[in-house]
Write an enzyme that holds these catalytic residues in place. Structure first.
Site, PDB file in Angstrom:
ATOM      1  N   GLU A 267      41.958  33.775  39.420  1.00  0.00           N
ATOM      2  CA  GLU A 267      41.617  34.001  40.824  1.00  0.00           C
ATOM      3  C   GLU A 267      40.692  32.897  41.311  1.00  0.00           C
ATOM      4  O   GLU A 267      39.549  32.781  40.858  1.00  0.00           O
ATOM      5  CB  GLU A 267      40.950  35.358  41.022  1.00  0.00           C
ATOM      6  CG  GLU A 267      40.559  35.618  42.474  1.00  0.00           C
ATOM      7  CD  GLU A 267      39.828  36.936  42.667  1.00  0.00           C
ATOM      8  OE1 GLU A 267      39.285  37.152  43.763  1.00  0.00           O
ATOM      9  OE2 GLU A 267      39.810  37.739  41.728  1.00  0.00           O
ATOM     10  N   LYS A 399      38.766  54.067  28.529  1.00  0.00           N
ATOM     11  CA  LYS A 399      39.779  53.367  29.331  1.00  0.00           C
ATOM     12  C   LYS A 399      40.285  54.201  30.508  1.00  0.00           C
ATOM     13  O   LYS A 399      41.438  54.061  30.928  1.00  0.00           O
ATOM     14  CB  LYS A 399      40.949  52.917  28.461  1.00  0.00           C
ATOM     15  CG  LYS A 399      40.579  51.961  27.340  1.00  0.00           C
ATOM     16  CD  LYS A 399      41.803  51.551  26.530  1.00  0.00           C
ATOM     17  CE  LYS A 399      41.426  50.538  25.469  1.00  0.00           C
ATOM     18  NZ  LYS A 399      40.642  51.121  24.379  1.00  0.00           N
ATOM     19  N   ASP A 475      37.865  44.079  24.951  1.00  0.00           N
ATOM     20  CA  ASP A 475      39.071  44.824  25.297  1.00  0.00           C
ATOM     21  C   ASP A 475      39.184  44.866  26.814  1.00  0.00           C
ATOM     22  O   ASP A 475      38.391  45.536  27.477  1.00  0.00           O
ATOM     23  CB  ASP A 475      38.986  46.245  24.731  1.00  0.00           C
ATOM     24  CG  ASP A 475      40.293  47.007  24.876  1.00  0.00           C
ATOM     25  OD1 ASP A 475      41.116  46.603  25.722  1.00  0.00           O
ATOM     26  OD2 ASP A 475      40.485  48.001  24.165  1.00  0.00           O
ATOM     27  N   HIS A 573      38.730  31.575  50.994  1.00  0.00           N
ATOM     28  CA  HIS A 573      39.917  31.715  50.148  1.00  0.00           C
ATOM     29  C   HIS A 573      41.072  30.864  50.655  1.00  0.00           C
ATOM     30  O   HIS A 573      41.825  30.289  49.875  1.00  0.00           O
ATOM     31  CB  HIS A 573      40.337  33.185  50.065  1.00  0.00           C
ATOM     32  CG  HIS A 573      39.566  33.951  49.038  1.00  0.00           C
ATOM     33  ND1 HIS A 573      39.999  34.095  47.750  1.00  0.00           N
ATOM     34  CD2 HIS A 573      38.390  34.607  49.109  1.00  0.00           C
ATOM     35  CE1 HIS A 573      39.124  34.814  47.063  1.00  0.00           C
ATOM     36  NE2 HIS A 573      38.134  35.138  47.869  1.00  0.00           N
TER      37      HIS A 573
END
Length: 600
Positions: A267, A399, A475, A573
């Protein structure tokens, strides 16, 4: 489309073959080159294309602005001036040119497909041609000069020739293994144990996958990764690896120490934005970060014949007199795991047991699971009617966004703060203290509450957490709970300065185990000074990493909130995220409009 002649095998002579050979020889001896299509243009091809591209977008931009003004002024759109009429004519002319130039390949694809259908009468192919679909180029001089032989090969011919045009294998023995994998004689997941060479196993598996699927993996790198290091630990059935750019933000001044923070992301603007936040913190004297709690959790679910028996176990586990006995059973599973707390929740006959423990410098999921299994083995002796349904009952919670992690914490619970002077807010962040405070209240607090956010009272904590997690071998899926964060901003010192803080109750990180031992991820950990385990004080490296994550999140929150409140988020951006220019080439007048770090 790359069309090349394939060397032919000697064939039986044909009465007309000598005529074909003479014709070919005559063409080869021709002294004058074939006329070029681009010779008809008064300017070079690339310059002509550039002119029409510029003309097309310029007049389109001009017309859109003119029509917007007419709509605002209630002027009829069909009333046009001479300049607008000229712009419309230019737009149509440039569009026709570009359509004619770049539409050639599109039209030719239909013609080629029709030729394929007409030629494919018996499904046979002409093996003289090799068509490489992966090597496509736009109109070039070579393609204009080449003479494409006829007849056009059929789709069957293409597929057969593509099978021959594979990446050459090292040996005939490897080719036999590939064929056995494709036929199903060898299991695709057992190549490492069968061959004893992890790289060769990945190479053969990759080739087999390409043949089975008919899809190319040419863009996926194979070389450059130590496949031995991931065996049985990081990834099964590898066929390559994905490349992700790694940038650095900083220095981040945290608790009196400077850190250069690695961030792996695709990004644009993210690293530059975090870098600007680091600059603001550095110019303000740094940030202070405190770790409040450190404990990984696992929550098995057990079932009893009655709810009464489930409550009996609940009272037993929560009785302080029994904690030492349970801790002894848990702690013998590892020299680092130490049981800290046990909390239970009941649902009918089912009991959910949430155990928390310290795990040293490891993230600790495997460690805590092993300790929980020891506790369950002990409890089955004391409660023989207990049925272990699962070692994880989602009361952990791993998670997944969960209120239990937001309230009780999981992994490392951290709070980080800094006071940013008004001068720094104005010069570095290009905004004001009052504007930041107001936006934080309306966006991060009120807006998130209206959305029903669970631990999402922030601007983009997940952006920073994910980038650091990927760079340091954490992770990535645990970004879900690790990104739970509440960002607070308030005016201090009579409203002149800005106090900002981020509270993150469940940052789950480790500096050993998992992907942290891989070469690239290990290098990023080494950059932060937290590589591996700390022998002098077990757990200190992983705790330091958690504080760096929190400090980086605060830097990202500062910069993004400043970009939003100044109305320059979209501009930054569009001008930076989509730019092909080097960062150093951005003009100075655009610096204030970009959500990124720049030298003033």
């Amino acid at each position: 489309m790359d069309i090349r002649r394939r060397p032919q095998k000697p064939a039986v002579d044909h009465p007309h073959h000598h005529l074909q050979r003479k014709a070919s020889a005559a063409v080869d001896r021709s002294p004058s080159p074939t006329p070029k299509a681009s010779d008809a243009l008064p300017l070079p091809l690339y310059l002509t294309n550039g002119i029409f591209f510029t003309l097309f977008f310029s007049v389109a931009y001009y017309l859109l602005h003119r029509w917007r003004d007419k709509i605002r002024n209630s002027t009829p759109l069909h009333v046009v001036t001479f300049s607008e009429l000229a712009a419309i004519v230019s737009l149509i002319a440039s569009f026709i040119y570009l359509l004619g130039f770049f539409g050639i390949d599109f039209v030719q694809s239909f013609i080629a497909r029709a030729s394929h259908d007409a030629w494919d009468v018996e499904g046979e192919s002409d093996p003289r041609f090799i068509i490489d679909e992966d090597r496509r180029h736009g109109p070039c001089q070579a393609s204009l000069d080449c003479v494409v032989p006829t007849p056009t090969p059929t789709p069957t011919a293409i597929s057969k020739v593509m099978d021959l045009h594979q990446i050459p294998l090292p040996s005939a023995e490897d080719e036999q293994v590939v064929q056995k994998v494709v036929s199903g004689e060898f299991s695709i997941y057992s190549l490492e144990s069968r061959l004893g060479d992890c790289y060769k196993a990945a190479s053969i598996r990759r080739e087999a996958v390409q043949r089975l699927t008919g899809k190319s993996l040419s863009g996926l790198p194979l070389e450059g990764l130590d496949y031995e290091s991931i065996l049985g630990q990081c990834c099964e059935m590898p066929v390559g690896y994905v490349q992700i750019p790694v940038g650095v933000a900083g220095p981040l001044l945290l608790n009196g120490c400077e850190y250069t923070v690695p961030m792996a992301t695709t990004e644009g603007c993210l690293v530059a934005s975090a870098n600007r936040g680091c600059k603001a913190i550095y110019a303000s004297g740094g940030a202070t970060c405190v770790l409040m709690k450190d404990g990984m959790t696992r929550a098995p679910v057990v079932r009893f014949p009655t709810a009464k028996r489930a409550t009996d176990l609940k009272f037993f586990l929560e009785d302080p007199l029994n904690f030492e006995t349970l801790a002894m059973a848990f702690n013998k599973s590892s020299r680092f795991a130490r049981l800290q707390t046990i909390k239970c929740s009941i649902a009918g006959k089912n009991l959910y047991i949430r155990l928390s423990c310290s795990t040293g410098d490891a993230m600790g999921m495997n460690m805590v699971s092993k300790g929980v299994q020891h506790v369950l083995d002990f409890l089955e002796i004391e409660f023989p009617d207990m049925d272990v349904v699962g070692i994880s009952g989602n009361f952990c919670s791993d998670k997944k966004p969960a209120a239990v992690n937001w309230i009780e914490g999981r992994g490392k619970s951290v709070v980080c703060e800094a006071t940013i002077p008004a001068e720094v807010v104005k010069k570095v962040l290009k905004t004001t203290v009052s504007s930041l405070v107001e936006l934080n209240m309306l966006k991060n607090l009120t807006g998130s509450a209206l959305a029903g956010a669970l631990g999402g009272f922030n601007a983009h904590a997940a952006n920073i957490v994910s980038a650091i997690f990927i760079a340091t071998g954490q992770d990535p899926a645990q970004n879900i709970e690790s990104s739970q964060c509440i960002t607070m901003m308030e005016a201090v010192n009579d409203g002149k300065d800005l106090h900002i803080s981020v509270t993150m109750p469940s940052i789950e990180v480790g500096t050993i185990g998992g992907g942290t031992h891989l070469a690239s991820q290990s290098a990023c950990l080494n950059l932060l000074g937290v590589k591996g385990a700390c022998n002098e004080s077990p757990g200190s490296n992983s705790r330091l990493l958690a504080t760096i994550v929190a400090g980086s999140v605060m830097a990202g929150e500062l910069s993004l909130m400043a970009a939003i409140v100044s109305g320059q988020l979209v501009n930054s951006h569009m001008k930076y995220n989509r730019s092909s220019k080097d960062v150093a080439e951005v003009p100075d007048e655009l610096l204030t409009q970009m959500d990124c770090e720049r030298s003033v």
